[in-house]
Design a protein around this motif. Sequence first.
Motif, PDB file in Angstrom:
ATOM      1  N   GLY A  50       0.763  -1.237   0.000  1.00 28.46           N
ATOM      2  CA  GLY A  50       0.000   0.000   0.000  1.00 28.46           C
ATOM      3  C   GLY A  50       0.790   1.282   0.000  1.00 28.46           C
ATOM      4  O   GLY A  50       0.197   2.338   0.179  1.00 28.46           O
ATOM      5  N   TYR A  51       2.087   1.261  -0.176  1.00 28.48           N
ATOM      6  CA  TYR A  51       2.837   2.512  -0.223  1.00 28.48           C
ATOM      7  C   TYR A  51       3.275   2.776  -1.663  1.00 28.48           C
ATOM      8  O   TYR A  51       3.244   1.891  -2.524  1.00 28.48           O
ATOM      9  CB  TYR A  51       4.049   2.452   0.710  1.00 28.48           C
ATOM     10  N   GLU A  52       3.692   3.975  -1.937  1.00 28.88           N
ATOM     11  CA  GLU A  52       4.076   4.351  -3.292  1.00 28.88           C
ATOM     12  C   GLU A  52       5.356   3.614  -3.703  1.00 28.88           C
ATOM     13  O   GLU A  52       6.350   3.623  -2.980  1.00 28.88           O
ATOM     14  CB  GLU A  52       4.293   5.863  -3.361  1.00 28.88           C
ATOM     15  N   GLY A  53       5.314   2.968  -4.869  1.00 31.97           N
ATOM     16  CA  GLY A  53       6.454   2.198  -5.348  1.00 31.97           C
ATOM     17  C   GLY A  53       6.560   0.830  -4.725  1.00 31.97           C
ATOM     18  O   GLY A  53       7.639   0.215  -4.761  1.00 31.97           O
ATOM     19  N   SER A  54       5.455   0.311  -4.135  1.00 28.61           N
ATOM     20  CA  SER A  54       5.489  -0.992  -3.481  1.00 28.61           C
ATOM     21  C   SER A  54       5.698  -2.104  -4.511  1.00 28.61           C
ATOM     22  O   SER A  54       5.125  -2.078  -5.603  1.00 28.61           O
ATOM     23  CB  SER A  54       4.189  -1.225  -2.716  1.00 28.61           C
ATOM     24  N   SER A  55       6.523  -3.093  -4.140  1.00 28.19           N
ATOM     25  CA  SER A  55       6.764  -4.241  -5.011  1.00 28.19           C
ATOM     26  C   SER A  55       5.617  -5.225  -4.972  1.00 28.19           C
ATOM     27  O   SER A  55       5.500  -6.074  -5.856  1.00 28.19           O
ATOM     28  CB  SER A  55       8.068  -4.939  -4.599  1.00 28.19           C
ATOM     29  N   ILE A  56       4.762  -5.164  -3.924  1.00 29.57           N
ATOM     30  CA  ILE A  56       3.648  -6.097  -3.756  1.00 29.57           C
ATOM     31  C   ILE A  56       2.379  -5.270  -3.618  1.00 29.57           C
ATOM     32  O   ILE A  56       2.291  -4.378  -2.764  1.00 29.57           O
ATOM     33  CB  ILE A  56       3.842  -6.982  -2.514  1.00 29.57           C
ATOM     34  N   SER A  57       1.383  -5.540  -4.438  1.00 29.49           N
ATOM     35  CA  SER A  57       0.111  -4.821  -4.368  1.00 29.49           C
ATOM     36  C   SER A  57      -0.816  -5.488  -3.364  1.00 29.49           C
ATOM     37  O   SER A  57      -0.674  -6.683  -3.049  1.00 29.49           O
ATOM     38  CB  SER A  57      -0.547  -4.774  -5.750  1.00 29.49           C
ATOM     39  N   LYS A  58      -1.782  -4.720  -2.878  1.00 28.14           N
ATOM     40  CA  LYS A  58      -2.701  -5.254  -1.870  1.00 28.14           C
ATOM     41  C   LYS A  58      -3.554  -6.399  -2.404  1.00 28.14           C
ATOM     42  O   LYS A  58      -3.841  -7.360  -1.701  1.00 28.14           O
ATOM     43  CB  LYS A  58      -3.606  -4.137  -1.358  1.00 28.14           C
ATOM     44  N   GLY A  59      -4.007  -6.311  -3.648  1.00 24.91           N
ATOM     45  CA  GLY A  59      -4.887  -7.335  -4.194  1.00 24.91           C
ATOM     46  C   GLY A  59      -4.168  -8.463  -4.897  1.00 24.91           C
ATOM     47  O   GLY A  59      -4.784  -9.174  -5.711  1.00 24.91           O
ATOM     48  N   ASP A  60      -2.893  -8.668  -4.620  1.00 27.04           N
ATOM     49  CA  ASP A  60      -2.124  -9.728  -5.276  1.00 27.04           C
ATOM     50  C   ASP A  60      -2.661 -11.094  -4.869  1.00 27.04           C
ATOM     51  O   ASP A  60      -2.792 -11.396  -3.675  1.00 27.04           O
ATOM     52  CB  ASP A  60      -0.647  -9.598  -4.910  1.00 27.04           C
ATOM     53  N   ASP A  61      -2.972 -11.943  -5.865  1.00 23.28           N
ATOM     54  CA  ASP A  61      -3.502 -13.282  -5.579  1.00 23.28           C
ATOM     55  C   ASP A  61      -2.460 -14.202  -4.973  1.00 23.28           C
ATOM     56  O   ASP A  61      -2.805 -15.275  -4.459  1.00 23.28           O
ATOM     57  CB  ASP A  61      -4.046 -13.913  -6.863  1.00 23.28           C
ATOM     58  N   ARG A  62      -1.195 -13.823  -5.015  1.00 21.83           N
ATOM     59  CA  ARG A  62      -0.146 -14.690  -4.478  1.00 21.83           C
ATOM     60  C   ARG A  62       0.023 -14.536  -2.970  1.00 21.83           C
ATOM     61  O   ARG A  62       0.738 -15.326  -2.346  1.00 21.83           O
ATOM     62  CB  ARG A  62       1.186 -14.356  -5.168  1.00 21.83           C
ATOM     63  N   LEU A  63      -0.592 -13.536  -2.375  1.00 15.11           N
ATOM     64  CA  LEU A  63      -0.408 -13.267  -0.950  1.00 15.11           C
ATOM     65  C   LEU A  63      -1.013 -14.383  -0.106  1.00 15.11           C
ATOM     66  O   LEU A  63      -2.141 -14.827  -0.322  1.00 15.11           O
ATOM     67  CB  LEU A  63      -1.040 -11.933  -0.569  1.00 15.11           C
ATOM     68  N   ARG A  64      -0.258 -14.819   0.898  1.00 14.59           N
ATOM     69  CA  ARG A  64      -0.698 -15.849   1.827  1.00 14.59           C
ATOM     70  C   ARG A  64      -0.218 -15.482   3.236  1.00 14.59           C
ATOM     71  O   ARG A  64       0.712 -14.699   3.412  1.00 14.59           O
ATOM     72  CB  ARG A  64      -0.113 -17.226   1.462  1.00 14.59           C
ATOM     73  N   THR A  65      -0.901 -16.074   4.225  1.00 13.92           N
ATOM     74  CA  THR A  65      -0.417 -16.024   5.604  1.00 13.92           C
ATOM     75  C   THR A  65      -0.025 -17.426   6.027  1.00 13.92           C
ATOM     76  O   THR A  65      -0.511 -18.420   5.465  1.00 13.92           O
ATOM     77  CB  THR A  65      -1.505 -15.492   6.547  1.00 13.92           C
ATOM     78  N   PHE A  66       0.835 -17.534   6.999  1.00 14.28           N
ATOM     79  CA  PHE A  66       1.261 -18.844   7.480  1.00 14.28           C
ATOM     80  C   PHE A  66       0.092 -19.493   8.218  1.00 14.28           C
ATOM     81  O   PHE A  66      -0.436 -18.908   9.174  1.00 14.28           O
ATOM     82  CB  PHE A  66       2.462 -18.708   8.407  1.00 14.28           C
TER      83      PHE A  66
END
Length: 628
Positions: free
Chosen positions: A309-325
């Motif tokens: 969520g910050y400017e120039g972030s390498s990971i977007s909030k809605g990325d389908d690859r995001l997971r939690t342990f």
Amino acid sequence: MSIYHIYSLPAELLQSLVPRNSPTAQKPPSPEPTVQPSSNSIPTACNICLGATFSNLEQQRAHYRSDWHRYNVKNRLNGSQPISEFDFTQLIDALEDSLSGSESSSDEGTESDSERDAVSTLISKHKTRTSTSPDSSARRIPRTALSWFHSPPSTQIGVYRTLFPHDTPEDSYLEALKDIQTPISGGRRWAMFMVAGGHFAGAVVRVSKAGQEDEVQPKKQKKPVLDTEVLRHKTFHRYTTRRKQGGSQGLNDNAKGNAKSAGAVLRRYGEQALQDDIRNLLSDWEDDINECDLIFIRATGSNRKIFLGYEGSSISKGDDRLRTFPFPTRRPTQSELSRCLLELTRVKVSHFTEEALRAQDEAYLASLPKPKPIPPVRPATPDKPKIKPIKLSKEEEALREKWSRLLEMVSKGRLEPLKAFWEREGENLGGLDARIPEWAGEKRTATLLQLAAYSDEEDVTNWLLEMRADPTILVPRIDQEGDLEDSSEGPDKRRQTAYNLAQSRGVRDVFRRIAGAHPEWWDWFGDANIPSALSKEMEDEREEKKKARRKGLKDRVKEREAKEKPKEKPEIVVEVPSVSTPSSGPQKLGGGAGDIAGIAGLTPEMRAKIERERRARAAEARLKQVQK
């Protein structure tokens, strides 16, 4: 014992797998078996934690020591439903104060204070949520973190659901498991990041072998290609949390305002430095992160903003690859990342027979909490009509104001203003025996005389009786519902008058004194409930008896003290040599040095007695000089 990798399962095992069916079509899915019990053993199930089963005593003891079991036990004691291990993991990840665990991986069996605090925090949050949630009594279908598949006759494997795409339905997990076995060029990569308590650990790992076109290896290769390989890794730490206090400095500032201590300044600097270091690292690893299939992030709500969520972030909030342990983690370290990678990529294997699985399903269904009965809906009671305030005329408002002033002066004993007010307004208010209006709220008293007696005001009571106020008017009676009863009909043992409302002996004596002075005014000893009259002679006689009683009491005290006083020892008279002092010149308070030598060696009692005698002689000498 067979060990399988998630991306390299044997083809024979894949062909024989079928989804693990639910115990019944209408009931929640059955619990998953744990790792590696023998096919001949009968599993033991936990009746609290949604049918969790164990193959041996060590697994059972480890489960009973786990935070998941402790949390479910406390929930059951509080009348709430237990939750699955996956849901418990999600709750732990949502906590602001994460589980710190042990300092090293060798202390996995120990339980830290922060873990106990985390369970207590979850319990308190669950109480608040269930007390405010309107559908907290609804039955919730549990869902575990693992998806299980069965291979006849007695083999089961478990895979974490989080490894499948988000949009994959549960009945398609088997097809998704087969699809991820296909090798791809360059292999599959994961990015794993953890941050908690100022500690950060990150890594980019290859979790599967490369495709066939990349598997051509030199002839002299000695090391085999491993299933997993760490491509990049980094750990660092910043001072952001006060030891044994919990919570970051930023959260404390938001809740209580900015602290001005030196430690708070250092922790704010550490938080900003930690954020800058992580974002710089993500920028350096941007190419590797873009090639990853999954991105695992373990971070609380405030720390999660560092990654997204910050400017120039390498990971977007809605990325389908995001997971939690999907399981509890400890302090972010390189060894902890390795343990989590092994936990995610290793397939869970168990060996249960059909009979054991059936017994497991029955134990699970028996452990499920029964839904609470829905309370019957009560018909809505009509709202009581609101009583509109009565508009009063100017004359009625003036009358109420006069009554309020009169009652205040009577109850507070303001006799002189009362006399002046009564001379002006007495006739307009109905006389001394007028009933107190109902709107005044004086339910215990009906007349001014009763109010004065109840308020324990002797002077006002005496003035009202001298003005011929009626002492025979009955006190109003109040029923159990607070309503007034009619107390004028016939004799009653409970009948009371103004005399019965007197709170002290002084007010009662006022009634008796007026009754003795003016017996012809009222039926004092009948209707007024006064027991007897009180004359001046009777008061004097009572005062003499009181004095005699006091004198006798003093005499008895003196006799007792004389008997108890120990026999005094005979006084020892010690002659003190007199020391002549000069009549002029400076003199020291307390005598000279000769006086001190004269009383040396005496007991403290003798010294005190000599000192008293010396002071007495000095006082006599001064008195004689004054008389001359």
